[in-house]
Enzyme design. Structure first.
Site, PDB file in Angstrom:
ATOM      1  N   GLU A 150       0.816  -1.215   0.000  1.00 38.84           N
ATOM      2  CA  GLU A 150       0.000   0.000   0.000  1.00 38.84           C
ATOM      3  C   GLU A 150       0.853   1.269   0.000  1.00 38.84           C
ATOM      4  OE1 GLU A 150      -2.808  -0.350   3.232  1.00 38.84           O
ATOM      5  OE2 GLU A 150      -4.154  -1.555   1.993  1.00 38.84           O
ATOM      6  N   GLU A 305      -6.408  -8.113  -0.473  1.00 39.77           N
ATOM      7  CA  GLU A 305      -6.773  -8.180   0.947  1.00 39.77           C
ATOM      8  C   GLU A 305      -8.262  -7.917   1.082  1.00 39.77           C
ATOM      9  OE1 GLU A 305      -4.694  -5.539   3.597  1.00 39.77           O
ATOM     10  OE2 GLU A 305      -2.787  -5.857   2.602  1.00 39.77           O
TER      11      GLU A 305
HETATM   12  C1  GLA Z   1      -4.085  -2.713   5.033  1.00 42.40           C
HETATM   13  C2  GLA Z   1      -2.689  -3.286   5.126  1.00 42.40           C
HETATM   14  C3  GLA Z   1      -2.598  -4.510   5.962  1.00 42.40           C
HETATM   15  C4  GLA Z   1      -3.456  -4.393   7.200  1.00 42.40           C
HETATM   16  C5  GLA Z   1      -4.861  -4.111   6.791  1.00 42.40           C
HETATM   17  C6  GLA Z   1      -5.840  -4.050   7.932  1.00 42.40           C
HETATM   18  O1  GLA Z   1      -4.805  -3.109   3.956  1.00 42.40           O
HETATM   19  O2  GLA Z   1      -2.134  -3.551   3.866  1.00 42.40           O
HETATM   20  O3  GLA Z   1      -1.254  -4.711   6.306  1.00 42.40           O
HETATM   21  O4  GLA Z   1      -2.968  -3.363   7.995  1.00 42.40           O
HETATM   22  O5  GLA Z   1      -4.890  -2.864   6.149  1.00 42.40           O
HETATM   23  O6  GLA Z   1      -7.138  -3.821   7.486  1.00 42.40           O
END
Ligand code: GLA
Ligand code: ZN
Length: 719
Positions: A150, A305
């Site tokens: 991210e 995710e």
């Molecule tokens: C983001 C991050 C993860 C985690 C999630 C929690 O998407 O990439 O590492 O912190 O949030 O929702």
């Protein structure tokens, strides 16, 4: 295009947090098998364990785990660890830490807290990334690289400021040109050299719109450059495996279309807030994000995710009700994902995500959530043939990052609540309610594949964009544009002459003024008799544009204001003259040409001093139609308008006798088969009638009684 031979199912796995519990690691494999998990992402935040001291590597644990996963039939998405760095690194080289917009260098902590320019950081990430390639890059379990995590945020350190100046110099060539494009004469803010330029700051220059816009572009450039550096390190060390980076929901910080070409497959992290608004609203919003991501490459993407249960960073950590997980997961597949991946497999024991939902919670055994995960895994098993199939769309909605940045900063008709996203969502929803697949694209994309495009609030026109819309309409496309479009050029300089810039003849009108409404005010669109597009009266709020049909083309015709062209010069010199000083190739020759235009008025405003003036218009241009929506109308207005426009454009809707409220209809296809995916996100059970007998059910229950959260998939053979 990256092709997988099956849908990926699994998610983030952080075994380094459990190295002192070998029995738990053993148990993980057993539970992965039970839940049909076939893929995990490892190493995302492992730098401190992989390199506990500078130059001291500790990869044994990871090699062992990757091998074990492989033995158990589980593939690996291997991450580069740049998202968070070890303490030794920032202690030894404080310049790797980020500097904020006020000029203060951060302390160690958090993640994403590093400078993208720092040569030391780049060197250190090169070392660890290449070590990863050496140790694991050719392991057969490893299918894909997960570059960082991210990406986001900006650094304002002296090195980044220097790079910003380099970026501007490459872009503008001379400081005079920059001054001209940025309109720095306003408030005496002229620069006499690139060295004088500083990034925007709350303590300094914060109202020079073009500076702020270019800074945002620069942040994307810097981040992309860093990402490319990471990828180059992998390639240099000999890995040719595909790469991705996980993107975020509605993230305004980075212009994703600019990053997309450098990754092999798009992936993103989806955390919708379910059960807060009506499910249909959340489903539409989430579906749209999937469509934004898919449209970046117009290829299948990965859901990298998602949360099996509740997150712990939203205001309220709401559990997913039974069936929700499966519906949300299959929605991603419907919209073109080739995966359902979770954050994370095993819930952390401590620190900031210890209460974030996971496949396995602290109890460590079979739970309601685990059963839902297993059930979703089983569904994916039976939908394997969808993997790699495409989502093809004949309709597109435009949504553009540069435009958003510029418009939201512009100090214009409303400084709070311009509702850009909400406005584009109205077009998106209206099209989706008709059961159409919809791409969501930025201004740089070609329009060739589409029959109908929606262009909501396209305040900033990039060079060539007006021409693209013109050609599209001329060749038979339908375009529906809204108010506050075609106002400024790429550096946020207002176009001179009429707006929407360069398209007055295409739309058959000229915008003259725009009224910002107070929150409690409203107006209405009253349909004009004798037309069949709009039958009802609808309310509008927030912004009402006043347009003139039956007018003349631009008083000052500048054409598509070209980068560094002589048009401005010509205009100045010939302003009072009907002919231009510079000869035939100059568009200013149009000055005084006064070509007349006139769109058909379909609806008029109901009140205020502009009552009776156009609120919705349509102009036939070439073989197509150009609609202009003058105000911020309610959803129902869009629903009726798009139903008419889609019909008029001859775009086929799916073979369903009707689409009940809450039903999501999406289609994927391959060369040999078409799939119709129907999901009920409404509160009521619905009965669906498929009118094309060549479709057969390949997944799910009863079309005549589709329950809340249920999904069915139908298939038609093409050959
Ligand atoms: C983001 C991050 C993860 C985690 C999630 C929690 O998407 O990439 O590492 O912190 O949030 O929702
Ligand atoms: Zn920096």
């Amino acid at each position: 295009m990256v092709k997988f031979d099956h849908l990926l199912y699994g998610g983030d796995y952080n075994p380094e947090q459990w190295l002192e519990y070998p029995e738990i690691l053993e148990q993980d494999l057993e539970y992965m098998r039970r839940a049909h998990i076939n893929t995990v992402s490892v190493g995302i935040f492992s730098w401190a364990v992989l390199e506990p001291e500078e130059g001291v590597f500790c990869f044994g644990w990871l090699e062992e785990i990757v091998e074990k996963l492989y033995q158990n039939g589980i593939s690996v998405i291997l991450a580069t660890p740049s998202g968070a760095r070890p303490k030794w690194l920032s202690d030894a080289y404080p310049e790797v830490l980020r500097v904020d917009a006020s000029g203060h260098r951060n302390f160690f902590g958090g993640r994403h807290n590093h400078c993208y320019t720092s040569p030391v950081y780049r060197e250190k990430i090169k070392i660890i990334n290449q070590e990863l390639v050496r140790r694991l890059g050719s392991h057969p379990a490893v299918k894909l690289w997960h570059i960082s995590n991210e990406y986001g945020g900006a650094c304002y350190c002296p090195l980044c400021q220097q790079e910003f100046r380099r970026f501007l110099k490459e872009k503008y060539g001379t400081i005079e040109e920059l001054n001209r494009r940025w309109c720095t004469t306003f408030w005496s803010h002229r620069y006499s050299s690139f060295e004088q330029i500083e990034a925007p700051s709350p303590r300094g220059e914060n109202e020079l719109h073009a500076l702020k816009l270019d800074w945002k572009r620069f942040v994307t450039e810097r981040t992309t450059d860093f990402m490319r550096h990471e990828i180059a390190c992998l390639r240099e060390a000999g890995s040719d495996k595909p790469v991705t980076t996980n993107m975020m929901y509605n993230f305004e910080g980075l212009n994703y279309p600019e990053m997309a070409p450098y990754v092999d497959i798009i992936s993103w992290d989806s955390y919708p807030v379910w059960h807060k608004e009506p499910e249909t609203v959340t489903a539409s919003d989430c579906g749209m994000q999937h469509d934004i991501m898919r449209s970046l490459k117009k290829q299948p993407f990965l859901l990298m995710e998602s949360c099996p249960s509740s997150t712990n960073w939203q205001k309220v950590s709401k559990l997913k009700k039974p069936g929700m997980l499966q519906a949300a997961s299959l929605q991603a597949i419907a919209h073109g994902s080739d995966s359902v991946l979770y954050f994370q497999f095993r819930q952390s024991r401590g620190a900031s995500e210890k209460f974030h939902g996971a496949v396995m919670d602290h109890y460590g055994g079979d739970t309601r959530v685990f059963r839902e995960v297993t059930c979703t895994g089983a569904s994916l098993q039976s939908l394997q043939e969808l993997c790699g199939t495409e989502v093809r769309s004949l309709a597109a909605v435009l949504y553009d990052w540069d435009n958003r940045w510029a418009m939201e900063d512009a100090q214009g008709p409303r400084n709070k609540n311009l509702f850009y996203k909400e406005t584009m969502e109205k077009s998106y929803r209206a099209l989706r309610k008709l059961g159409l697949n919809v791409d969501v694209i930025d201004m740089s994309k070609t329009l060739e594949d589409y029959r109908l495009v929606a262009v909501p609030m396209m305040y900033l026109f990039k060079e060539g964009f007006a021409g693209k819309l013109r050609d599209f309409t001329e060749q038979g496309g339908t375009v529906l544009m809204t108010y506050w479009s075609g106002i400024v050029d790429e550096t946020d300089r207002c176009f001179l002459g009429g707006t929407p810039h360069g398209l007055e003849d295409v739309f058959g009108l000229r915008s003259t003024e725009i009224d910002g409404l107070y929150d409690w005010e409203s107006n209405a669109a009253v349909p004009v008799e004798g037309q069949e597009i709009l039958r009802h009266t609808y309310t509008c709020r927030n912004l009402c544009e006043l347009v003139e049909v039956n007018g003349a083309k631009s008083a000052v015709a500048l054409g598509d204001a070209l980068w560094g062209s002589r048009e401005d010069v010509c205009r100045t010199e010939s302003e009072s003259d009907a002919s231009c000083c510079c000869g035939a190739e100059c568009s200013v020759n149009l000055l005084g040409g006064r070509e007349r235009f006139g769109a058909q008025v379909l609806a008029v405003y109901g009140s205020d001093f502009y009552a009776g003036t156009p609120a919705l218009t349509r102009n036939a241009y070439g073989k197509g139609y150009a609609y202009y929506i003058c105000a911020d109308f309610e959803q129902a207005f869009y629903d009726e308008l798009y139903a008419s426009a889609v019909k008029e454009a001859g775009v086929a809707t799916p073979p369903l006798s009707e689409i009940p409220l809450g039903l999501e209809v999406t289609q994927r296809e391959s060369e040999t088969a078409a799939y119709l995916i129907l999901q009920n996100f409404g509160d009521q059970d619905v009965a669906i009638q498929v009118t094309d007998g060549s479709y057969r059910m390949i997944y799910g229950g009863n079309a005549a009684n589709l329950k809340k959260y249920e999904t069915i998939v139908l298939k038609r053979d093409k050959i």
